[in-house]
Design a protein around this motif. Structure first.
Motif, PDB file in Angstrom:
ATOM      1  N   LEU A  23     -29.162   7.385  21.667  1.00  0.00           N
ATOM      2  CA  LEU A  23     -29.633   6.909  20.001  1.00  0.00           C
ATOM      3  C   LEU A  23     -29.371   7.880  18.798  1.00  0.00           C
ATOM      4  N   ALA A  24     -30.232   8.415  18.768  1.00  0.00           N
ATOM      5  CA  ALA A  24     -30.239   9.243  17.617  1.00  0.00           C
ATOM      6  C   ALA A  24     -28.943  10.959  17.855  1.00  0.00           C
TER       7      ALA A  24
ATOM      8  N   LEU B  88     -26.673  10.870  14.431  1.00  0.00           N
ATOM      9  CA  LEU B  88     -26.305  12.095  13.808  1.00  0.00           C
ATOM     10  C   LEU B  88     -25.022  11.898  13.177  1.00  0.00           C
ATOM     11  N   ALA B  89     -24.179  11.849  14.803  1.00  0.00           N
ATOM     12  CA  ALA B  89     -22.539  12.944  14.828  1.00  0.00           C
ATOM     13  C   ALA B  89     -22.343  11.282  13.403  1.00  0.00           C
ATOM     14  N   LYS B  90     -22.761  10.217  13.677  1.00  0.00           N
ATOM     15  CA  LYS B  90     -21.699   8.952  12.908  1.00  0.00           C
ATOM     16  C   LYS B  90     -22.778   9.694  11.654  1.00  0.00           C
ATOM     17  N   ALA B  91     -23.407   9.838  10.549  1.00  0.00           N
ATOM     18  CA  ALA B  91     -24.140   9.863   9.610  1.00  0.00           C
ATOM     19  C   ALA B  91     -23.595  11.181   9.124  1.00  0.00           C
ATOM     20  N   VAL B  92     -23.043  12.522   9.662  1.00  0.00           N
ATOM     21  CA  VAL B  92     -22.912  14.332   9.377  1.00  0.00           C
ATOM     22  C   VAL B  92     -21.183  13.261   8.751  1.00  0.00           C
ATOM     23  N   PRO B  93     -20.416  13.523   7.511  1.00  0.00           N
ATOM     24  CA  PRO B  93     -19.339  13.297   6.839  1.00  0.00           C
ATOM     25  C   PRO B  93     -18.522  14.550   7.683  1.00  0.00           C
TER      26      PRO B  93
ATOM     27  N   GLU C 192     -30.652   2.139  11.753  1.00  0.00           N
ATOM     28  CA  GLU C 192     -30.066   2.056  10.525  1.00  0.00           C
ATOM     29  C   GLU C 192     -30.774   2.777   9.959  1.00  0.00           C
ATOM     30  N   ALA C 193     -32.665   2.946  10.072  1.00  0.00           N
ATOM     31  CA  ALA C 193     -33.123   3.114   9.877  1.00  0.00           C
ATOM     32  C   ALA C 193     -33.422   5.095  10.009  1.00  0.00           C
ATOM     33  N   LEU C 194     -32.985   5.463  11.332  1.00  0.00           N
ATOM     34  CA  LEU C 194     -32.376   6.310  11.641  1.00  0.00           C
ATOM     35  C   LEU C 194     -31.526   7.458  10.281  1.00  0.00           C
ATOM     36  N   GLY C 195     -30.391   6.574  10.386  1.00  0.00           N
ATOM     37  CA  GLY C 195     -29.255   6.273   9.563  1.00  0.00           C
ATOM     38  C   GLY C 195     -29.936   6.902   8.044  1.00  0.00           C
TER      39      GLY C 195
END
Length: 456
Positions: free
Chosen positions: A319-320, A324-329, A358-361
């Motif tokens: 999950l994390a 992380l892969a999606k949140a980092v541009p 959602e929270a981790l993002g």
């Protein structure tokens, strides 16, 4: 109206069931009473009939060489007072010496010699009760048996049986009516606590969700406690929604005012260069407003899913990693060293994967935009009871000591955000029986999202 129908329905059903039971019991008791009364009347009149036969037998005597009888007037009169009476006396030769010659008896002669034999029969077209008795007499040259037959109609017996039955039925009816009246009165007392509870709830204001103050009977205490629990959950949900609405109104008002001011500046700016700068600021404000609106909607979604969704097993490592892969541009305005440290124990928590993403993002996005200068680390950890995701960055951190930030999170010193990201993460942590903690150590700001591995 609904309350009256409910109470009438409860009373009607209980009284109807009791009435059906009482009627069934009354019918059964009526049958038993009729049988008992008939037996009692039969026994009473049989004793009189047997006594009459014995008295006639005692008045049989031998005169010379013949058998004679002197009927007892008193015995015949006693029996005749209630019904018609017929009798006959037959000597040892079979000759009728007194009474009605056609009065017949089917009694066994041997049994009649041992005692009175009683039987039902017909005489002159009427049902009768017949008593037969044999008496031994001494004749000059022999001994013989004299047979006495006495019959009585049964009208008095039936009248006595019906009289006893009607009296028994009258007693049963009175007792049944008393039982129904007592039941109706007891139902009124039993339903009074429900009426008091209804009055208390009906008299409250719409926002009064306190527990019910009336002490309930034991039989409905579970129901009242369930209602109290429902009102408590409803109160918590209303408080969350009110807080969300207040936050939304506060957060949206500022960027809208700033956007309006930029539009006024743009309208009043004559030069093309200044207009381009103003348009850029309008775009930034619009983007900020879009992000804020998205976060508010995400916050509302998290609040809704916290109670609506059932807990499912969620593996923290994959999950994390995916978040992380999606949140980092793909590109950042500065170089940032991104690190992911999974837990070898492969921890699994019970929760809602959508809310956790959602929270981790939001935590990762906050760290990238408002914290990290050159380093961002996402680490997974666990123990027997909890699993956690920790987001660490080398930024300036928060403007106040970490212990003073909870539960209302402040923005960073250089932050231009709304602070909703941390609020969303805190809501998710509470919904998963965990907590959001902030630590500042070794030049790093660590925000840890702890989650229960098993729901409590």
């Amino acid at each position: 109206m609904l309350r009256s129908e409910l109470q009438l329905s409860l009373r009607f059903r209980i009284v109807a069931v009791l009435a059906a039971v009482l009627v069934s019991g009354a019918v059964a008791l009526g049958v038993v009473a009729w049988h008992s009364a008939a037996v009692a009347a039969q026994q009473a009149y049989d004793r009189l009939l047997s006594g009459g036969a014995v008295q006639i037998a005692e008045n049989v005597f031998v005169q010379g060489a013949t058998v004679a009888v002197e009927p007892p007037v008193s015995a015949i009169a006693t029996l005749s007072a209630y019904d018609l009476v017929f009798y006959k006396v037959v000597d040892p030769r079979g000759v009728v010496i007194a009474g009605y010659e056609d009065l017949a008896s089917d009694a066994d002669p041997v049994a009649a010699r041992r005692g009175t034999v009683l039987e039902d029969g017909q005489y002159l077209g009427q049902p009768v009760r017949i008593a037969t008795l044999a008496r031994e007499v001494d004749l000059p040259d022999s001994r013989g048996w004299v047979t006495i037959v006495i019959a009585q109609t049964v009208e008095a017996r039936r009248a006595l049986a019906w009289d006893l039955t009607f009296k028994a039925l009258a007693i049963i009816a009175v007792v049944s009516l008393c039982a129904l009246a007592a039941t109706a009165w007891a139902l009124g007392l039993a339903l009074e606590p429900l009426t008091r509870i209804e009055r208390e709830i009906a008299g409250r204001k719409p926002d009064d969700l306190r527990p019910i103050g009336v002490a309930p009977p034991v039989e409905i205490s579970a129901l009242v406690h369930a209602i109290d629990g429902f009102m408590r959950r409803l109160s918590d949900r209303m408080a969350l929604m009110q807080r969300f609405i207040a936050d939304a109104a506060h957060q949206i008002r500022t960027p809208l005012a700033a956007l309006d001011a930029q539009l006024e500046i743009l309208q009043a700016t004559p030069s093309a260069r200044r207009k381009a700068e103003a348009i850029q600021r309008v775009r930034e404000r619009a983007a900020e407003l879009g992000r804020l609106t998205g976060q508010l909607l995400d916050h509302a979604m998290v609040i809704h899913r916290s109670d609506a969704m059932a807990a499912q097993p969620v593996a923290l490592n994959p999950l994390a990693k995916s978040v992380l892969a999606k949140a980092v541009p793909l590109s950042l305005p500065r170089e940032v060293d991104i690190a992911f440290l999974p837990d070898a124990a492969e921890p699994v928590v019970a929760g809602d994967a959508v809310s956790l993403r959602e929270a981790l993002g939001n935590l990762i996005d906050n760290a990238l935009k408002h914290g990290a200068r050159g380093r961002l680390t996402v680490a997974i950890g666990s123990n027997e009871a909890m699993g956690w995701v920790e987001v660490a960055d080398d930024g300036d951190g928060f403007p106040a000591p970490p212990e003073t930030l909870l539960p209302a999170f402040a923005k960073g010193e250089q932050s231009t955000g709304s602070g909703l990201g941390l609020s969303i993460a805190a809501e998710v942590a509470r919904a998963h029986q965990g907590e959001l903690t902030v630590l500042r150590e070794a030049g790093l700001t660590r925000v840890r999202l702890s989650l229960a591995r098993r729901p409590r």
